[in-house]
Every structure is written in structure tokens, then in C-alpha cells.
Motif scaffolding. Structure first.
Motif, mmCIF file in Angstrom:
data_model
loop_
_atom_site.group_PDB
_atom_site.id
_atom_site.type_symbol
_atom_site.label_atom_id
_atom_site.label_comp_id
_atom_site.label_asym_id
_atom_site.label_seq_id
_atom_site.Cartn_x
_atom_site.Cartn_y
_atom_site.Cartn_z
ATOM 1 N N ASN A 29 0.480 -3.950 -8.200
ATOM 2 C CA ASN A 29 0.069 -2.825 -7.370
ATOM 3 C C ASN A 29 -0.755 -3.281 -6.171
ATOM 4 O O ASN A 29 -0.592 -2.784 -5.059
ATOM 5 C CB ASN A 29 -0.744 -1.822 -8.201
ATOM 6 C CG ASN A 29 0.143 -0.747 -8.820
ATOM 7 O OD1 ASN A 29 1.363 -0.857 -8.807
ATOM 8 N ND2 ASN A 29 -0.480 0.272 -9.368
ATOM 9 N N LEU B 123 -1.348 4.155 -3.882
ATOM 10 C CA LEU B 123 -0.740 3.175 -4.779
ATOM 11 C C LEU B 123 -1.779 2.322 -5.483
ATOM 12 O O LEU B 123 -1.694 2.074 -6.686
ATOM 13 C CB LEU B 123 0.228 2.288 -3.996
ATOM 14 C CG LEU B 123 0.972 1.206 -4.784
ATOM 15 C CD1 LEU B 123 1.886 1.842 -5.827
ATOM 16 C CD2 LEU B 123 1.782 0.319 -3.842
ATOM 17 N N ARG C 57 -3.588 4.047 -8.428
ATOM 18 C CA ARG C 57 -2.821 4.407 -9.620
ATOM 19 C C ARG C 57 -3.012 3.366 -10.712
ATOM 20 O O ARG C 57 -3.122 2.184 -10.454
ATOM 21 C CB ARG C 57 -1.331 4.525 -9.283
ATOM 22 C CG ARG C 57 -0.994 5.713 -8.396
ATOM 23 C CD ARG C 57 0.457 5.678 -7.978
ATOM 24 N NE ARG C 57 1.354 5.669 -9.119
ATOM 25 C CZ ARG C 57 2.675 5.499 -9.031
ATOM 26 N NH1 ARG C 57 3.224 5.300 -7.849
ATOM 27 N NH2 ARG C 57 3.422 5.514 -10.103
ATOM 28 N N ARG D 58 -1.299 1.968 -14.098
ATOM 29 C CA ARG D 58 -0.157 1.951 -15.003
ATOM 30 C C ARG D 58 -0.655 1.771 -16.422
ATOM 31 O O ARG D 58 -1.491 0.908 -16.699
ATOM 32 C CB ARG D 58 0.799 0.807 -14.651
ATOM 33 C CG ARG D 58 1.469 0.959 -13.311
ATOM 34 C CD ARG D 58 2.642 0.021 -13.192
ATOM 35 N NE ARG D 58 2.278 -1.329 -13.566
ATOM 36 C CZ ARG D 58 3.155 -2.246 -13.957
ATOM 37 N NH1 ARG D 58 4.424 -1.934 -14.057
ATOM 38 N NH2 ARG D 58 2.757 -3.477 -14.250
#
Length: 300
Positions: free
Chosen positions: A124, A285, A288, A290
Motif C-alpha cells: 500500500n 489508499l 486503508r 488490509r
């Protein structure tokens, strides 16, 4: 502080920085050089901060002597020189180019954070870095044509502004858990102001500050684009990885370009708009997380 609030503070800080052209341009119109504008920014900021801290947060002025090399390094090696190269590019070209080249900074932060703080270069982060840089390139029209008439010295100054900008995160990260954002900002600008008083001729132009056309932008440069910017950014940095905070701060070129279009008569075409959207998405992005389930536990 929640992660969301840390993101918001970081973005607010970068937005304050993005307005800087509105206050620097009037000072150029009054005949000040880039080095002198750095002096104005440093000195006015420290004066406002020390008065504010002495009245309302006197206890926050207590520091350890052995930490002052960090304040001095961030104030001189980062603040003074990144501002100089940034303002010099602005003076020689335009605000959009200056702020875009400044944002080579996140690359340096990510790399230096890997070396000094052992922070991981996640997918990322890498994707956000690439996307933000591409977006910035569109903003200054380096893409999609692939050609540019920008002098090499200007590009070099822009990259140097990014490098010295990155050093602020690297220098101050180790002490963010020990001091408040106001403490770090105050002592950083103490050393910036002393250094600039010793190396610039700003005292020779003291009489010019009786004019509102000089005094007003000088005050706003300090209060909005410096005190506000650094306090918000340092607050966010305290709760985020240095590389992540720096990438989130790429909202600055968006604010800078929009303000330059609205107030400095710059023109914004469709490719520049695409670049702004790319920078915005890179900020989303990098924030975020994951998640995957491993042995019943959520792992970011």
C-alpha cells in the motif's frame, strides 16, 4: 487518539501548508528574497509560539538538554533549508511546480524510515507513493506529454526541498512520545529563527514591517501555514508511522494548486484535475488497512 483522528490532523496540517503561496507571494511583491521569507516565517512563528506557550502551556516548555540537538537539527537541517529550496523554486517558476517537487519527500521518508525505524515498505505504501508522484506530475503537466522546459537547477532545488522536508519526520519522530506537538514545534522554530537571524539580512528590513502589506502576510504565514500546519501535522505524526503521515500529507499540493488557481491566476486543465484526484486517492489508499484472519486473529 484514534487512527481516524490522526489521519484528520495530518491532512489538516498539510492543508495549512498548502495555503502558503497566498502569504509568500505578497512578500515577494514587496521585494523580499526566498532566504528572507524563510527568516520571516521562522522568526514570526517562534515569537507567536513562545508567547502562547508561556501564557497557557508553560509546563510544556520543560525539556531535556540532551534533546536539543534534535530540535536544532530539525530547525536548521530541515525547516530552514527545505523552506529555502521550496521558496526558491516558487520564485523561479510557480507554486504548483514547487509543491510537486517538494513531494519527492515521501520517497525519502519511506526509505529513511525503513533504515532508522525499521518500518515496513508495504504494498500500500509503495502504491500510494507511486500514485501520489504520478498525480503530482500531472498537476505540473510533466505528464502526459513527457516533456518539460524546466531548468535542471530548479528541478534539483525541488528535489532538495523534498529531501530536507523528509528530515523533519525523521528527526522528530523519536521525541514525539516525550513532548507535545507544541513543544516540538516551538523549540524547532527557536533554532530556525536564531539560525536565520545570524545568516539573513532580515533585520536590515525591519522598517518595512510597519506596512500592512508586509505585516499581514507575515503574520498569516506564521499563524496559518506554520503554527497551524506543524501542530496539526506533528499531532498526527505522534500516532502514525513517519512514512504513512508523510504520504497522507500529499494533500498539500491539492490545496496549493486549488488556491493558486483561485487566487494567483494559475490555470487548471483536465490533466491537472486528474492529478489532484490521484493524489487524493493515494491519501485514501495509504490509510486503508488490509485485514486477513490468521489463527482466529485479525492481522493488518
Amino acid at each position: 487518539m484514534s487512527t481516524l483522528k490522526a489521519y484528520i490532523y495530518t491532512i489538516l496540517g498539510a492543508s495549512c501548508w498548502g495555503l502558503i503561496g497566498l502569504f509568500v507571494d505578497p512578500l515577494y511583491q514587496e521585494g523580499f528574497t526566498a532566504w528572507e521569507v524563510v527568516a520571516i516565517r521562522g522568526i514570526f512563528t517562534f515569537v507567536f509560539l513562545i508567547i502562547f506557550m508561556s501564557i497557557w502551556f508553560r509546563s510544556h516548555l520543560k525539556t531535556r538538554i540532551r534533546d536539543h540537538w534534535i530540535f536544532a537539527a530539525s530547525g536548521i537541517c530541515s525547516i530552514a533549508f527545505f523552506n529555502y529550496f521550496y521558496f526558491e523554486v516558487f520564485a523561479r517558476s510557480n507554486l504548483s511546480l514547487a509543491v510537486t517537487l517538494l513531494y519527492t519527500g515521501p520517497m525519502f521518508v519511506a526509505l529513511l524510515s525503513r533504515v532508522f525505524f525499521k518500518e515496513l515498505l508495504t504494498k500500500n505504501k509503495i502504491a500510494a507513493l507511486v500514485l501520489s508522484l504520478m498525480g503530482c506530475a500531472f498537476v505540473v503537466q510533466l505528464l502526459p506529454s513527457g516533456t518539460s522546459s524546466i531548468p535542471g537547477t530548479v528541478i534539483l532545488m525541488g528535489v532538495l526541498s523534498g529531501f530536507f522536508y523528509a528530515l523533519y519526520s525523521i528527526f522528530t519522530k523519536p521525541i514525539t512520545k516525550r513532548y507535545s506537538p507544541l513543544t516540538i514545534t516551538t523549540y524547532t522554530f527557536l533554532y530556525t529563527s536564531v539560525f536565520m537571524l545570524l545568516t539573513s539580512p532580515i533585520t536590515e528590513k525591519a522598517s518595512l514591517f510597519v506596512s500592512p502589506s508586509v505585516l499581514v502576510p507575515a503574520i498569516l504565514l506564521a499563524l496559518v501555514s506554520t503554527v497551524g500546519g506543524y501542530v496539526f501535522y506533528t499531532t498526527g505524526l505522534k500516532h502514525l508511522e513517519a512514512s504513512k503521515a508523510s504520504i497522507l500529507a500529499t494533500i498539500e499540493p491539492v490545496v496549493a494548486v486549488i488556491s493558486s488557481v483561485l487566487f494567483l491566476n494559475d490555470y487548471l486543465d483536465v490533466w491537472q484535475l486528474a492529478g489532484i484526484l490521484a493524489v487524493l486517492y493515494s491519501a485514501v489508499l495509504v490509510s486503508r488497512r488490509r485485514r486477513r484472519v490468521v489463527a482466529g486473529e485479525k492481522v493488518a
